[in-house]
Design an enzyme around this catalytic site. Structure first.
Site, mmCIF file in Angstrom:
data_model
loop_
_atom_site.group_PDB
_atom_site.id
_atom_site.type_symbol
_atom_site.label_atom_id
_atom_site.label_comp_id
_atom_site.label_asym_id
_atom_site.label_seq_id
_atom_site.Cartn_x
_atom_site.Cartn_y
_atom_site.Cartn_z
ATOM 1 C CD GLU A 255 -1.615 2.194 2.116
ATOM 2 O OE1 GLU A 255 -1.287 3.265 1.547
ATOM 3 O OE2 GLU A 255 -1.621 2.050 3.342
ATOM 4 C CB CYS A 294 -0.999 6.722 2.241
ATOM 5 S SG CYS A 294 -2.269 5.944 3.258
#
Length: 830
Positions: A255, A294
């Site tokens: 990720e 993120c």
């Protein structure tokens, strides 16, 4: 403070690889991390053996309960985590997302386990497939914990949530983990991890902690192990290509940070709710965690005619954002996690400056902080006037409070710009134009892991562009890493091995613990509905008597249900249909089947809980006779909440056949079935028999009361329950009463040696009766009066010293627990 690592079930200090960790706000030393000297090969093997054995042997239900208990334990200790979180530069709201958001993920997965997963160490996945014409050869799939250890490498932006969101799925799946937090904020991760270990709620070997540099830990991964990585795309690609990972087919989930975008719809002009929501959302994503997310918005995609409006509105919003010490109530944005990370960020800003214009550079005065000591950076907004030609905005991610405005002409251009990020975790669309949203969503979906749509209709309940939720997938294609985390139960699949199972119905029933159609049923004299949840065995069956369907049945059901569909009522309209004559309603067949298989007397079955997979294969006409085969198919444990009877769900296979043994209907019904109470029922006749074994010489197994004092105490509580004796006060504070009353419904026993709150100075009352036999007589008489009283006064309520005002049901539950407690005290229960 030197942080310790938790390896092989022990806390150990590193030896020689020290890394100082500084307060991001004032630059003071907080801790030292050191992983030098750790035997990573041994740590991995410990997880694969000890950890895997202990975790994988637990059921999904028990692992879910474990997650809940751990989350509750941590929640009670949250204040100290907040105190440490502020040192990472996080504000109170940032810390809430990180800390309590992490706990919330554990709670969510605990709930999913209790509602949707079996009480077995494996999980049957999907429907059974018929592989042979006669049904003697069938197949299905089972999921079992992958036999290995999960190495979990987390980013520095969320030291708590980052750890717990990965652990929630790996632990629930039954796979042990080695947690490797990012070094800068690892002191916060360490504090939470320590409490997880000290709770004693996790089995040995379930988790280990590497608090600092990872060394060569990935050199020792092997088949069955997995790696989860959150961080930069470049680092992730390097790790994924390691020979130990690629050659051993180690599962790798990445990720990575991505260039997420937010699109302002063509309709969202200044003055509309959507324009204001857009500015608010962009500001929030730029300033929350100082932009170190993120999922943060890196590209602001707006209609070309609204660029100036967006720039002005966003600049004003950012100007109003107070930046500084998170301990100040004024502060709305904290610092970057450290000076080293800020230097990297500054380099990325310079790359953006080389191609795009810096149109907003905040000149904020810090609140209770200074730029020299802390790692503070003001928000910065760039403008890319030619986003289809200038590529740095789509390639360079400045991981901080930095974003770029870029114009678009129409929905096609908006979607095309969104996709130039080459794979993102999330993209958002702020618009009230359904057509624009739909067209843009379809076009950009292939390059995004999540699409968040915000407008006036959902704004109040919206969780925001940057908030991954446990029940939805978190991840994205391309640059975002191609991985998937969370996503409800789908998040467990990464840690599970899927295996196809083939065999006869009896064999698959034995393997899956789910009854397979065609397996050998088990018949007994006891009706299956007379069994408690724990007593129901998979395969328990019942064959009912037959019932002949009549024309009157069809007419009456049509009148009761108002279902006058022509096939049930008009024989002249059946030409060209599959029916020869008026047909019985499908739901009548199900209702009639229930009438045949239910047990009318009150018993453990509490309620109908649902219906699955009802299929009708052949019509049933007046004159046909139906018979039902009922078989226990599956048991699902169920958690208890509030004032509900402890229970589980039993799925029953219902097969309805006609007089020619042709199957006319197959369905799965669900019933809520009570668990067997560990407490004795209130019955004066039963009590009289038990008291024959009680003498003056009987020694209590705990407590100070003798046999006669115990009986006189029980008699007194019975009299308070019927109003013969009364009290006008309750010792329990009002705010705790609901919790106390809820506890009457669970199966937890009363605590031993609990000091009764109504005793003066803890002294036992004087004896009322001459001897034990007289006390027995009066106690039995009080129980008899109690039973008669509530038959005649079912609506009565009386005040209890501890539990407050109780109705008949709660009073009964109290006495069952209370009498059981004291009868066990004197050995009157086997």
């Amino acid at each position: 403070m030197k942080l310790k690592n938790y390896i092989n079930g022990q806390w150990i200090e590193g030896s020689g690889n020290e890394v100082p960790l500084y307060n991001a706000v004032n630059g003071e030393l907080v801790a030292i991390s050191d992983t030098g000297g750790i035997n990573f090969e041994q740590a991995l093997e410990y997880g694969r053996t000890v950890g895997y054995k202990n975790l994988s042997s637990m059921t999904f239900y028990d692992r879910g309960e474990m997650l809940k208990k751990v989350a509750l334990y941590l929640l009670e200790r949250k204040k100290k985590y907040y105190d440490l979180s502020y040192k990472t530069g996080a504000t109170h709201s940032d810390s809430w997302v990180d800390i309590e958001g992490g706990f919330g993920t554990f709670f969510t997965y605990s709930g999913l386990a209790k509602r949707m997963l079996p009480n077995t160490p494996f999980w049957v996945d999907g429907d059974t497939q018929k592989l042979g014409a006669n049904g003697t050869f069938i197949g299905t799939h089972i999921l079992t914990p992958s036999e290995g250890v999960s190495v979990q490498i987390n980013a520095y932006n969320f030291p708590v949530w980052g750890m717990l969101e990965k652990l929630s799925t790996s632990l629930l799946a039954g796979v042990p983990a080695i947690v490797k937090p990012a070094t800068p904020g690892s002191y916060l991760t360490n504090a939470v991890f320590q409490d997880m270990i000290e709770s004693g709620l996790l089995p040995e070997g379930a988790i280990q902690l590497v608090c600092g540099e990872p060394g060569n830990i990935l050199d020792y991964v092997q088949d069955g192990d997995s790696v989860l990585f959150t961080g930069s795309a470049s680092t992730g690609k390097k790790l994924k290509s390691l020979p130990s990972v690629s050659s051993n087919s180690v599962r790798f989930n990445m990720e990575a940070d991505s260039l997420n975008c937010s699109i302002l719809g063509l309709d969202a002009k200044p003055g509309t709710p959507e324009f204001d929501l857009f500015i608010k959302e962009v500001r929030s994503e730029m300033t929350t965690k100082a932009g170190q997310k993120c999922t943060g918005i890196r590209r602001i995609i707006v209609p070309e005619n609204l660029v100036g409006d967006v720039q002005n509105a966003l600049s004003k919003a950012l100007d109003q954002t107070k930046i500084g010490n998170p301990l100040s109530r004024e502060t709305r944005m904290g610092s970057i996690v450290g000076k080293k990370e800020m230097a990297v960020l500054q380099d990325k800003i310079e790359l953006l400056k080389a191609e795009t214009e810096l149109i907003y550079d905040g000149k904020h005065e810090l609140v209770d902080a200074d730029y020299e000591s802390g790692a503070f950076m003001t928000p910065k907004v760039f403008y890319n006037d030619k986003p289809f030609e200038k590529n740095s905005s789509h390639e360079v991610e400045a991981f901080g409070p930095v974003s770029t405005i870029m114009p678009y002409k129409d929905a096609d251009e908006a979607a095309a710009l969104a996709k130039r990020g080459k794979g993102s975790l999330v993209g958002s669309i702020i618009s009230h134009d359904e057509k624009f949203v739909a067209e843009t969503s379809w076009k950009m979906a292939s390059s995004h892991g999540r699409i968040f749509v915000l407008n006036r209709d959902n704004a109040k309940e919206s969780t925001g562009h940057g908030s991954p939720l446990p029940t939805l997938m978190h991840g994205g294609p391309g640059r975002a890493g191609g991985g998937e985390e969370m996503g409800g139960l789908n998040g467990l699949h990464f840690f599970l091995q899927k295996t196809a199972i083939q065999g006869s119905p009896d064999i698959l029933t034995a393997i899956t613990k789910v009854y397979q159609q065609g397996a050998t049923p088990t018949y007994s004299d006891k009706h299956p509905f007379r069994k408690y949840f724990e007593e129901v065995e998979i395969g328990d069956s019942l064959e009912t008597a037959g019932r002949t369907v009549t024309e009157a049945d069809i007419v009456n059901f049509g009148n009761v249900s108002w279902d006058h569909f022509y096939a049930h009522t008009d024989a002249t309209s059946l030409n060209g249909t599959i029916f020869d004559k008026t047909v019985a309603h499908g739901y009548f067949i199900l209702s009639a089947a229930a009438g045949l298989f239910v047990s009318g007397k009150k018993g453990p079955v509490i309620a109908n809980y649902g219906l699955e997979n009802a299929n009708f294969f052949k019509p049933v006409y007046a004159g046909d006779t139906i018979t039902v085969y009922l078989t226990a198919k599956e048991r699902i444990n169920k958690g208890v909440k509030g004032r509900n009877v402890p229970s589980g769900v039993v799925k029953w296979l219902v097969e309805v056949v006609n007089q020619r043994e042709e199957t006319v209907c197959v369905a799965t019904i669900l019933t809520l079935v009570a668990k067997k109470s560990p407490f004795i029922k209130i019955d004066y006749k039963d009590f009289a028999k038990r008291l024959n074994n009680l003498t003056e010489k009987t020694v209590p197994q705990w407590g100070r009361m003798n046999a006669q004092q115990m009986l006189e105490h029980l008699e007194t509580t019975m009299k308070y329950s019927t109003g013969e004796l009364e009290t006008d006060f309750c010792k329990t504070p009002e705010e705790h009463l609901e919790k106390y009353q809820d506890s009457l419904y669970n199966f937890y026993k009363m605590p031993k040696d609990f000091p009764a709150p109504f005793l003066e100075d803890g002294k036992l009352p004087e004896l009322k009766y001459k001897n034990l036999d007289e006390a027995k007589t009066h106690f039995i008489e009080s129980v008899k009066k109690y039973q008669i009283y509530y038959r005649e006064n079912p609506e009565a309520e009386h005040l209890h010293f501890v539990f407050g005002k109780l109705n008949k049901e709660m009073m009964e539950l109290f006495h069952e627990k209370h009498v059981t407690h004291h009868f066990e005290q004197f050995g009157l229960i086997d």
